[in-house]
Design an enzyme around this catalytic site. Structure first.
Site, mmCIF file in Angstrom:
data_model
loop_
_atom_site.group_PDB
_atom_site.id
_atom_site.type_symbol
_atom_site.label_atom_id
_atom_site.label_comp_id
_atom_site.label_asym_id
_atom_site.label_seq_id
_atom_site.Cartn_x
_atom_site.Cartn_y
_atom_site.Cartn_z
ATOM 1 C CG ASP A 392 -1.666 -1.070 1.051
ATOM 2 O OD1 ASP A 392 -1.772 -2.124 0.498
ATOM 3 O OD2 ASP A 392 -2.473 -1.534 2.028
ATOM 4 C CE1 TYR A 462 3.480 -7.031 4.625
ATOM 5 C CE2 TYR A 462 3.090 -9.598 4.774
ATOM 6 C CZ TYR A 462 3.462 -9.170 4.011
ATOM 7 O OH TYR A 462 2.752 -9.118 3.354
ATOM 8 C CE1 TYR A 535 -6.092 -7.227 0.606
ATOM 9 C CE2 TYR A 535 -6.775 -9.293 0.582
ATOM 10 C CZ TYR A 535 -6.512 -8.011 -0.101
ATOM 11 O OH TYR A 535 -6.759 -8.367 -1.300
#
Lengths: 576, 228
Positions: A392, A462, A535
């Site tokens: 994103d 992440y 996600y």
């Protein structure tokens, strides 16, 4: 051959003929012998019906003899054919002594005056065409035509170590070919010399052209021809053969060979072809004197035997050609690739150029920064940016970086290793500091292989800055860190539900690790490694319970994500 | 969130990086070649360490910059609208609109059902002509989605004493209903604005503009609560 290379457009015919006679006496003798083996009846027939000499040799399977001798000029070929057919008419055999007389300048010029465009190849094998300014260009020899191509190549300024030749012809040439074969078969099919090998072993106009031009072009450019990344494309089009057909012919060829990436595009192309063929048939139907072919598709259908009117007289099925083709040269490189990994340090920079209603989202894009710096070095026409997944706009890409490819269209320069280092340095020292590239590599034309492998099962790592609604305790650290390869169910997040299919997907959280932040009990860094396509934001806050379990549901409190960064894309490519 | 500090330490020393990429240049003898290999290895390790340090520095936030209570995902990503006494007194519902146009429908905290003793005990999506939970919407184009008016019933929530009809509130396509409520109706009592949402509706932009006019924003809603 050297003086034949002179590319003055108003070729001096006499000079050519004389130089050719001297250089190619052996060739001529050989050719004469070869032609003598052919049935004179059909030679005469085709010749008188306006079929050009090269097409005749081509139809009668002497293409190898002609194509291997690119310096043979059209007038000489013509002279040889006429000489033989005339002698046949006299009932006498030509002797070696007579040939010299025949190929004198005067004689050749006689044939020149009655120049006609070939009814089959429309002048293409006579090396006649209109250039892009509409000027009629005429070459007598394949070597001269090759020289013209060679000059255009050199002017274009490409760098190459080999080439491949592509030829695109108007579809009417194919139709003519069918028609002339049908004619020959009907008229001579019963003759003893006519064997089945005749249609099958002859080559098409396109292949004849390639065969004649490739060799001299190799010599001129001093490189070999093969499946090269450098393409020379000759596109022949009929400009105003029929007003109705024009728009279709304009695009002729451009679609045919281009590798389409998407299926729908391919469908569209097929469709177009179909339409075009249909159109050609219509066109033939409409033009007079072509009734012989009208019921037959222009496909490779040699069973055109029916429809004989039984009178014995057979009209030549193709009309006189009054206009030759326009020829357009195109030179292009198949795309080259530069690959590497990129890091994105800004939460206001998108991966690709992102403009909605003329308004740019974010300050810049990775695509433009990286591609824009690589393109000028390769001196290409344009670039495309491809990456292994994306993040994103508000997510940074740190750590190992993300693999990417920059595809350069029509590159004139292959960057050296040093130049690649320079590009890397230049991008990494840009004032904006939005992006950094690592392990930049020049990949030539093999870019995708690297990216494709292992793409499906790639894992991603992440770091998320998480807040929870109650203080974090030691049990929580344990609870979150212990599961390995935890399965979660994720409904398409609301934030993308408007454009993506509503589905419930199973994803794997491979591991999680909590890093406490000194001075805060509600905030922590969550390091996690997940299956590609998970996600993460929704896995933290739960997306109204639509992702389950989530960090919030596991800890039994509200969890919010404040920042997210990708720290590793676990793929082999461009690791170092 | 504030952008973390811009990056400043990327400039590699050009000499060392050159040495790194082409160690052979320095190998005039076997000994120096080995030396340079060791050097290179050390250099690589150093570089890696530097990178890891850099990554940690980038990831760790400044505690003093962090808000005590950050805005929730719901607050940050949705705009809240309310409808008071929709069709019947006490039937207060919320419409949370995402920036992408989708609307999450649910019961407002002032809904009359919450006032009943024991709160909501069951949810029934089998209202109107069809069971709202029985329709599977598929594909990007949301095939099978039913187009409902703002007063179409979505479900019936039951308390110990009574039952109440929950309505769409905005005209649009029904993308999904919250099926968890069938088995866990208590989610409506514990978390009506999150896990206890009722449905997701996709209105057409023009329909939304029309519907919006009749909705209260959160400020207006608060005011209306204060009034008797």
């Amino acid at each position: 051959m050297a003086d034949g290379v002179a590319t003055a457009h108003n070729d001096d015919e006499e000079a050519h003929v004389s130089s050719a006679t001297e250089a190619n006496k052996d060739d001529l003798g050989f050719l004469r012998d070869a032609v003598r083996t052919l049935p004179p009846q059909i030679l005469k027939d085709l010749l008188s019906n306006g079929v050009c000499t090269r097409c005749i040799f081509r139809l009668l399977i002497l293409h190898e003899e002609i194509c291997s001798r690119p310096s043979l000029s059209t007038p000489i070929l013509s002279a040889i054919l006429h000489e033989l057919t005339e002698h046949e008419g006299d009932g006498a055999n030509s002797s070696a002594g007579e040939t010299k007389d025949l190929i004198d300048t005067e004689h050749v010029q006689d044939f020149q005056e009655e120049f006609r465009f070939c009814r089959v190849c429309l002048g293409i094998l006579q090396f006649v065409h209109n250039d892009d300014k509409g000027m009629l260009m005429k070459k007598h020899r394949a070597s001269d035509f090759a020289a013209a191509i060679g000059d255009a190549v050199k002017q274009d300024g490409h760098n190459f170590d080999s080439f491949s030749l592509e030829v695109s012809l108007p579809p009417i040439v194919d139709v003519n070919e069918q028609a002339v074969w049908s004619y020959i078969k009907k008229k001579y099919g019963s003759q003893p010399w006519f064997r089945e090998k005749y249609p099958s072993e002859s080559i098409a106009v396109k292949d004849f052209l390639k065969l004649s031009v490739t060799n001299p072009l190799e010599k001129l450019l001093d490189v070999k021809s093969n499946e090269s990344s450098f393409r020379i494309r000759l596109t022949y089009t009929l400009s105003d053969a029929s007003a109705m057909k024009q728009p279709i012919h304009e695009s002729n060829g451009c679609y045919k060979r281009r590798k389409c990436k998407s299926k729908w595009l391919r469908c569209a192309v097929d469709d177009l072809h179909l339409k075009r063929e249909q159109n050609d048939i219509d066109f033939i139907k409409n033009s007079a004197g072509l009734h012989k072919v009208e019921r037959h598709e222009p496909s490779r259908n040699s069973s055109i035997e029916s429809g004989d009117d039984g009178t014995g007289f057979l009209a030549f099925p193709i009309e006189k050609v009054i206009q030759c083709c326009s020829l357009n040269f195109q030179f292009y490189k198949t795309p080259i690739y530069v690959g590497g990994r990129y890091l994105k340090y800004s939460r206001n920079v998108s991966q690709t150029r992102w403009i909605i209603d003329d308004e740019r989202m974010g300050e810049a894009s990775i695509e433009e920064i990286v591609g824009g710096n690589i393109l000028p070095i390769c001196q290409g026409d344009s670039y495309k940016f491809h990456a292994a997944g994306r993040e994103d706009i508000d997510v940074r890409m740190l750590g190992t970086g993300r693999p990417f490819l920059v595809e350069i269209q029509n590159a004139r320069q292959f960057p050296s290793d040093e130049l690649i280092k320079d590009i890397e340095m230049k991008i990494n020292n840009l004032e904006s500091k939005f992006v950094r590239v690592k392990n930049l590599k020049f990949l030539g034309s093999q870019g995708w292989e690297l990216m494709r492998e292992g793409e499906a099962e790639k894992q991603k790592q992440y770091a998320a800055l998480v807040w929870i609604s109650r203080p974090l305790n030691n049990d929580d650290v344990q609870t979150l860190s212990s599961p390995k390869d935890m399965q979660i169910l994720q409904k398409t997040p609301i934030r993308v539900l408007h454009r993506r299919s509503p589905l419930e997907r199973e994803k794997t959280i491979h591991w999680m690790r909590i890093e406490r932040i000194a001075g805060s009990s509600h905030y922590f860094l969550l390091h996690l490694c997940t299956q590609a396509g998970t996600y993460i934001k929704e896995f933290v806050h739960g997306d109204l319970g639509r992702t389950h379990p989530s960090v919030g549901s596991i800890l039994g409190c509200r969890a919010e994500i404040l920042q997210l960064d990708v720290t590793d894309v676990k793929m082999d490519c461009f690791q170092a | 969130m504030k952008e973390l500090n811009p990056i400043s330490e990327f400039k590699q020393d050009p000499e060392t990086s050159h040495e790194n990429c082409d160690p052979v240049l320095h190998s005039s003898s076997v000994v120096t070649s080995q030396d340079s290999k060791i050097e290179e290895k050390q250099h690589n390790e150093e570089e890696q360490e530097q990178e890891e340090e850099e990554l940690r520095r980038l990831l760790l936030p400044k505690v003093e910059d962090l808000p005590d209570t950050p805005p929730s995902a719901v607050e940050a990503n949705f705009t809240t609208f309310l409808l008071r006494d929709f069709m019947k007194p006490g039937h207060d519902q919320y419409i949370r609109r995402h920036a992408n146009g989708l609307c999450v429908i649910g019961l407002a905290p002032t809904h009359v059902a919450f006032k009943d003793k024991g709160g909501i005990t069951s949810v029934d999506f089998n209202v109107g002509k069809s069971d709202r939970s029985g329709i599977k919407v598929t594909g990007k184009r949301k095939k099978n989605a039913q187009h409902f008016e703002s007063n179409t019933a979505l479900c019936k929530v039951c308390t110990g004493d009574a039952s109440y009809i929950v309505r769409c509130c905005v005209k649009g396509s029904l993308l999904e209903v919250n099926e968890r409520l069938i088995k866990q109706p208590e989610l409506l009592n514990t978390s009506p604005e999150r896990e206890g949402y009722i449905a997701i509706i996709m209105p057409r932009p023009a329909d939304w503009l029309k519907a919006k006019a009749s909705l209260l924003d959160f400020e207006q809603y608060k005011k209306s609560r204060a009034e008797p």
